[in-house]
Design a protein around this motif. Structure first.
Motif, short mmCIF file in Angstrom:
data_model
loop_
_atom_site.label_atom_id
_atom_site.label_comp_id
_atom_site.label_asym_id
_atom_site.label_seq_id
_atom_site.Cartn_x
_atom_site.Cartn_y
_atom_site.Cartn_z
N ILE A 61 0.97 -1.21 0.15
CA ILE A 61 -0.18 -0.07 -0.14
C ILE A 61 0.90 1.30 -0.01
CG2 ILE A 61 -1.70 1.22 1.29
CD1 ILE A 61 -2.99 -1.35 2.19
N LEU A 62 1.92 1.30 0.76
CA LEU A 62 2.60 2.35 0.87
C LEU A 62 3.39 2.46 -0.65
CD1 LEU A 62 4.47 1.80 4.33
CD2 LEU A 62 3.14 3.78 3.57
N ARG A 63 4.04 1.62 -1.35
CA ARG A 63 4.70 1.60 -2.31
C ARG A 63 3.49 2.27 -3.61
NH1 ARG A 63 7.49 -2.97 -0.81
NH2 ARG A 63 5.65 -4.27 -1.62
N MET A 64 2.20 1.80 -3.70
CA MET A 64 1.14 2.10 -4.33
C MET A 64 0.94 3.66 -4.37
SD MET A 64 -1.08 -1.57 -4.73
CE MET A 64 -2.67 -0.51 -4.30
N GLU A 65 0.80 3.79 -2.89
CA GLU A 65 0.62 5.56 -2.64
C GLU A 65 1.67 6.28 -3.33
OE1 GLU A 65 0.13 5.70 1.56
OE2 GLU A 65 -2.00 5.00 1.43
N ALA A 66 2.90 5.85 -3.05
CA ALA A 66 4.07 6.53 -3.69
C ALA A 66 3.89 6.67 -5.13
CB ALA A 66 5.25 6.16 -3.13
N ASP A 67 3.68 5.32 -5.81
CA ASP A 67 3.78 5.27 -7.20
C ASP A 67 2.55 5.97 -7.86
OD1 ASP A 67 5.88 3.87 -7.08
OD2 ASP A 67 4.92 1.69 -7.30
N SER A 68 1.42 6.21 -7.19
CA SER A 68 0.41 7.05 -7.73
C SER A 68 0.94 8.44 -7.66
CB SER A 68 -0.84 6.71 -6.70
OG SER A 68 -0.87 7.52 -5.96
N VAL A 69 1.39 9.03 -7.08
CA VAL A 69 2.06 10.30 -6.86
C VAL A 69 2.96 10.47 -7.86
CG1 VAL A 69 3.24 12.30 -5.44
CG2 VAL A 69 1.52 10.94 -4.65
N TYR A 70 4.09 9.64 -7.98
CA TYR A 70 4.94 9.55 -9.25
C TYR A 70 4.27 9.45 -10.51
CZ TYR A 70 8.24 8.25 -5.61
OH TYR A 70 8.98 8.14 -4.49
N TYR A 71 3.49 8.73 -10.56
CA TYR A 71 2.56 8.76 -12.00
C TYR A 71 1.80 9.96 -12.07
CZ TYR A 71 -0.67 6.90 -15.52
OH TYR A 71 -1.26 7.00 -16.57
N GLU A 72 1.18 10.45 -11.30
CA GLU A 72 0.40 11.78 -11.55
C GLU A 72 1.30 12.91 -11.68
OE1 GLU A 72 -2.20 14.71 -8.79
OE2 GLU A 72 -2.03 12.73 -7.98
N ILE A 73 2.13 13.14 -10.95
CA ILE A 73 3.08 14.46 -11.35
C ILE A 73 4.48 14.27 -11.82
CG2 ILE A 73 1.69 15.70 -9.78
CD1 ILE A 73 3.50 15.39 -7.62
N GLY A 74 4.90 12.78 -11.79
CA GLY A 74 6.21 12.68 -12.36
C GLY A 74 7.17 12.57 -11.31
N GLY A 75 8.39 12.32 -11.53
CA GLY A 75 9.58 12.70 -10.39
C GLY A 75 9.92 11.34 -10.06
N ALA A 76 9.49 10.00 -10.51
CA ALA A 76 10.11 8.81 -10.15
C ALA A 76 11.73 8.59 -10.35
CB ALA A 76 9.27 7.69 -10.60
N ASP A 77 11.89 9.13 -11.57
CA ASP A 77 13.30 9.11 -12.04
C ASP A 77 14.43 9.41 -11.34
OD1 ASP A 77 12.13 7.71 -14.23
OD2 ASP A 77 12.29 9.40 -15.37
N ASP A 78 13.94 10.57 -10.45
CA ASP A 78 15.03 11.06 -9.62
C ASP A 78 14.72 10.80 -8.13
OD1 ASP A 78 12.71 12.76 -8.98
OD2 ASP A 78 13.70 14.61 -9.69
N THR A 79 14.28 9.76 -7.84
CA THR A 79 14.03 9.22 -6.39
C THR A 79 15.39 8.60 -6.00
OG1 THR A 79 13.50 6.99 -7.04
CG2 THR A 79 11.70 8.68 -6.55
N ILE A 80 15.63 8.44 -4.68
CA ILE A 80 16.57 8.05 -3.90
C ILE A 80 16.38 6.45 -3.88
CG2 ILE A 80 18.44 7.75 -2.02
CD1 ILE A 80 17.74 10.87 -1.59
N SER A 81 17.33 5.54 -4.57
CA SER A 81 16.93 4.17 -4.34
C SER A 81 17.44 3.78 -3.04
CB SER A 81 17.56 3.49 -5.48
OG SER A 81 18.83 3.72 -5.27
#
Length: 109
Positions: free
Chosen positions: A78-98
């Motif tokens: 659920i935490l991953r899905m919540e984060a991924d939905s924000v990344y999908y909505e407004i972008g920004g997943a490419d510059d996350t800290i792994s």
């Protein structure tokens, strides 16, 4: 309330200060700045919140002050899905800290 205080309230998991500092650095957020509604709704802050949720989703179970803090697989998802939905909505997943993954090295490396 500062940005750092707010990010710490996202979940009861004790996210290390260095992790929050790294997320803030990537997102261009001043952790010491007092939050206002515009900053809270801003793209960088929303992405930072998603980053914290993503970080927590992969964090190990801990015991702090005699209290066990752990998540089930479904809570982590659920935490991953919540984060991924924000990344999908407004972008920004490419510059996350792994987050570093720990485990056994196998023959397929």
């Amino acid at each position: 309330m500062t940005a750092q205080e707010y990010l710490k309230t996202i979940n009861s998991y004790p996210v290390p200060a260095l992790a929050l500092q790294g997320i803030a650095l990537v997102r261009g957020i001043d952790l010491t700045k007092t939050l206002d509604i515009d900053t809270l709704k801003s793209k960088p802050m929303r992405l930072a919140i998603a980053d914290v949720k993503k970080w927590i989703s992969g964090a190990p179970d801990v015991v702090e002050g005699g209290v066990n803090i752990s998540f089930s697989n479904s809570e982590r998802e659920i935490l991953r899905m919540e984060a991924d939905s924000v990344y999908y909505e407004i972008g920004g997943a490419d510059d996350t800290i792994s987050m570093t993954t720990f485990g056994n090295k196998g023959e397929d490396l």
